[in-house]
Scaffold this active site. Structure first.
Site, PDB file in Angstrom:
ATOM      1  N   ARG A 205       0.626 -40.725  -2.271  1.00  0.00           N
ATOM      2  CA  ARG A 205       1.085 -41.298  -3.300  1.00  0.00           C
ATOM      3  C   ARG A 205       0.716 -42.551  -3.635  1.00  0.00           C
ATOM      4  O   ARG A 205       2.084 -42.838  -3.589  1.00  0.00           O
ATOM      5  CB  ARG A 205       1.414 -40.480  -4.238  1.00  0.00           C
ATOM      6  N   LYS A 229       7.651 -36.438  -4.513  1.00  0.00           N
ATOM      7  CA  LYS A 229       7.522 -36.202  -5.073  1.00  0.00           C
ATOM      8  C   LYS A 229       8.140 -34.802  -5.425  1.00  0.00           C
ATOM      9  O   LYS A 229       7.882 -34.350  -4.514  1.00  0.00           O
ATOM     10  CB  LYS A 229       5.849 -35.823  -6.026  1.00  0.00           C
ATOM     11  N   HIS A 308      -6.557 -41.994  -5.973  1.00  0.00           N
ATOM     12  CA  HIS A 308      -5.707 -41.189  -5.881  1.00  0.00           C
ATOM     13  C   HIS A 308      -6.607 -39.753  -4.964  1.00  0.00           C
ATOM     14  O   HIS A 308      -6.733 -39.555  -3.922  1.00  0.00           O
ATOM     15  CB  HIS A 308      -6.089 -39.601  -7.314  1.00  0.00           C
ATOM     16  N   ARG A 311      -6.206 -40.392  -1.334  1.00  0.00           N
ATOM     17  CA  ARG A 311      -5.279 -39.456  -0.971  1.00  0.00           C
ATOM     18  C   ARG A 311      -6.496 -38.261  -0.363  1.00  0.00           C
ATOM     19  O   ARG A 311      -5.830 -37.760   0.800  1.00  0.00           O
ATOM     20  CB  ARG A 311      -4.392 -39.518  -1.903  1.00  0.00           C
ATOM     21  N   HIS A 333       3.230 -31.609  -0.521  1.00  0.00           N
ATOM     22  CA  HIS A 333       3.106 -30.289  -1.179  1.00  0.00           C
ATOM     23  C   HIS A 333       3.792 -29.798  -1.304  1.00  0.00           C
ATOM     24  O   HIS A 333       4.552 -29.208  -0.477  1.00  0.00           O
ATOM     25  CB  HIS A 333       1.427 -29.782  -0.689  1.00  0.00           C
ATOM     26  N   TYR A 342      -8.435 -28.698   0.099  1.00  0.00           N
ATOM     27  CA  TYR A 342      -8.903 -29.704   1.364  1.00  0.00           C
ATOM     28  C   TYR A 342      -9.883 -28.388   2.159  1.00  0.00           C
ATOM     29  O   TYR A 342     -10.959 -28.259   3.086  1.00  0.00           O
ATOM     30  CB  TYR A 342      -7.871 -30.146   2.080  1.00  0.00           C
TER      31      TYR A 342
END
Length: 360
Positions: A205, A229, A308, A311, A333, A342
């Site tokens: 990120r 994150k 982004h 990514r 994630h 994806y």
């Protein structure tokens, strides 16, 4: 602690003091589980809602801090419908469906806490009536829909290498006639190409890239250590691997980092900027990286490409060679539900691969 998290925590500590006492109590309850950035978004959402209550005369409070539990307890469903309309139809700053959903979810969390978890001195709930329990919040982010929006707006196949190559050379040819743009390009092309290459070969990120320090990098083992994150253990950095393609780009940039950007030895940041008129370099900002990628993307012929979406480009390419669980871990994630995007993005690629196989 990451630079951004430290900044958000300071701002959170300032803003929460302007909230009603029960909001302060809720934020303290959530601190162990949520990042300062997320809690700061909660505070901003409550500022918006409480400000609207005052503007509509639904409270007699002279300030946000004076909003009472009774003000919340006596709200009618019409009031919540009115607030939703306010968010979606106001003339200035109209919110997207995603933003409206988030703001209502923030209110639901607060009302749930006050009515189901928090207690007064007699062990009764702080909030006797929870109007937000009646509000249905529809799921906005469906992986298939997100994938549909991304198609054609990310880099695919050879474009991942071509974009990095364009930053090294192609952009310079395109802006050669503009002396100021060409000078900036010559100064920063190795750094800029390195940043693009790193994201396209690791899926980091932009906030993770900004927070990288030189000590977080292990070039020989193609490894980075990042604050991820959602991880509230501020002493732990997650190891993240990057692909071979980024290794040379990182080595080249590192050889220039100190001399070209006049980087002081005390500066730990990996990616450095040298502002006009400044005598020493400092950590690049999130905005600078975002604007840098947009600048190159427009000239490259991909005007929708953002940092982004780099990514997303990596993730799509990576998913074709790995399963959903490895992709989830690489991207950091919280659940495979997010990673499902994806699977939908690669539907077209997979169908084309089957056709090529049948033709051969």
């Amino acid at each position: 602690m990451s630079i951004q998290k430290n900044s958000d925590r300071k701002l959170l500590d300032e803003k929460v003091l302007l909230m009603p006492w029960f909001v302060q109590q809720f934020i303290d309850f959530k601190r162990p589980d949520l990042s300062p950035s997320t809690l700061l978004e909660y505070i901003r959402d409550y500022e918006s809602f409480f400000g609207w209550l005052r503007a509509e005369g639904l409270t007699q409070a002279a300030s946000l801090a004076e909003i009472t539990l009774l003000d919340l307890e006596t709200l009618h469903m019409d009031s919540i419908v009115g607030y939703r309309l306010h968010l979606t139809t106001r003339a200035e700053g109209t919110n997207t469906r995603v933003t409206v959903s988030r703001k209502l979810s923030a209110l639901r969390s607060l009302f749930h806490y006050l009515s189901q978890i928090a207690e007064d001195e007699n062990f009764y709930p702080l909030l006797k009536r929870n109007i937000m329990a009646k509000v249905e919040i529809k799921r906005i982010h469906k992986p298939k829909d997100t994938a549909a929006k991304l198609k054609g707006k990310i880099l695919e196949d050879e474009e991942l290498l071509e974009f990095v190559g364009y930053i090294y050379d192609g952009y310079g040819r395109d802006v050669e006639a503009n002396k100021q743009a060409y000078y900036s390009f010559q100064l920063n092309r190795e750094r800029d190409a390195c940043i693009a290459s790193l994201i396209l070969n690791s899926g980091l990120r932009v906030s993770e890239v900004v927070n990288l320090n030189v000590d977080d990098l292990d070039v020989n083992n193609k490894l980075l250590y990042v604050y991820r994150k959602g991880n509230n253990d501020e002493t732990f950095k997650t190891p993240v691997y990057f692909r071979e393609q980024a290794k040379d780009d990182l080595s080249l940039y590192l050889s220039l980092r100190q001399s070209r950007y006049k980087t002081p030895k005390k500066e730990k940041a990996l990616f450095i900027a040298l502002p006009n008129g400044s005598h020493e370099g400092k950590r690049m900002t999130k905005r600078a990286i975002q604007e840098m990628i947009i600048k190159y993307a427009k000239r490259f012929g991909k005007p929708y490409l953002t940092v982004h979406k780099l990514r997303h480009s990596f993730a799509t390419d990576y998913y074709l060679q790995n399963d959903i669980y490895k992709t989830k871990e690489q991207l950091g994630h919280a659940s495979t539900e997010t990673t499902e995007v994806y699977a939908h993005l690669t539907d077209k690629t997979m169908s084309e691969a089957i056709e090529r196989r049948l033709e051969s």
